[in-house]
Scaffold this active site. Structure first.
Site, PDB file in Angstrom:
ATOM      1  N   GLY A   1       0.832  -1.199   0.000  1.00  0.00           N
ATOM      2  CA  GLY A   1       0.000   0.000   0.000  1.00  0.00           C
ATOM      3  C   GLY A   1       0.862   1.242   0.000  1.00  0.00           C
ATOM      4  CE1 TYR A   2      -0.086   3.825  -5.286  1.00  0.00           C
ATOM      5  CE2 TYR A   2       0.440   1.505  -5.069  1.00  0.00           C
ATOM      6  CZ  TYR A   2      -0.210   2.523  -5.728  1.00  0.00           C
ATOM      7  OH  TYR A   2      -0.994   2.245  -6.816  1.00  0.00           O
TER       8      TYR A   2
ATOM      9  CD  GLU B   1      -6.200  -0.562  -5.201  1.00  0.00           C
ATOM     10  OE1 GLU B   1      -5.348   0.075  -5.845  1.00  0.00           O
ATOM     11  OE2 GLU B   1      -6.904  -0.036  -4.318  1.00  0.00           O
TER      12      GLU B   1
END
Length: 187
Positions: A16-17, A94
């Site tokens: 996760g970013y 996503e």
């Protein structure tokens, strides 16, 4: 592009970013600060759903391949891995606009351990890719746009706040956040 489920490691770790850091949307069995090399975090994807509309696209963060770059974020281990309902929901979230490619990349934890993680990486050939926007253009878009998950600026503010809580410094995002706050008359 989806990776075949049978090629995904067990246990399954996801990198996760951006919003995954503060809103993973799945049951987390374990998490660690992690760094992936060869990618940078940037507002290089237009959002025509979550943080903008087709008529007025917003911007969301994406991992963009760049030689010599690195991105710090969070490695999450899913409780039941690739076979879980949580993973199906994550993948649907996503991959909703088909701008990401699923890739298995190496992530290094603070303790030196290296994990293989699933990362969602922007496809530079996709119509929603918008790498190369200057910081001021990004700030103007983020300050003005909203989508079905709320104002684009909230996405930026939440990400910067959460990075700070994790002890991760991202001077570019911090400067962008300050500029968006100024444009919106926030202190």
């Amino acid at each position: 592009m989806h990776l075949p489920d049978e090629t995904l490691p067990d246990p399954l770790w996801v990198f996760g970013y951006g919003s995954l850091m503060w809103n993973p949307g799945f049951a987390v069995a374990e998490q660690h600060i992690a760094r992936v090399s060869g990618f940078r975090r940037g507002f290089c994807m237009r959002s025509v759903n979550y943080r903008g509309t087709a008529a007025a696209p917003g911007l969301v963060l994406a991992l963009d391949a760049e030689e010599g770059a690195a991105c710090e974020g969070v490695a999450f281990r899913l409780k039941a891995g690739a076979q879980s309902e949580d993973f199906r929901v994550l993948r649907e979230r996503e991959m909703s606009e088909s701008a990401y490619q699923e890739r298995l990349v190496e992530a290094r934890l603070a303790n030196g351990q290296v994990l293989q993680v699933l990362a969602y990486v922007i496809s530079p050939d996709h119509a929603l890719y918008c790498g190369g926007l200057c910081a001021e253009e990004q700030a103007q878009i983020i300050a003005e746009r909203a989508g079905n998950r709320g104002p684009n600026r909230d996405y930026l503010h939440n990400t910067v706040t959460h990075l700070g809580e994790l002890g991760i410094s991202d001077p570019g995002l911090e400067a962008l956040d300050a500029r968006v706050r100024a444009l919106c008359g926030e202190t």
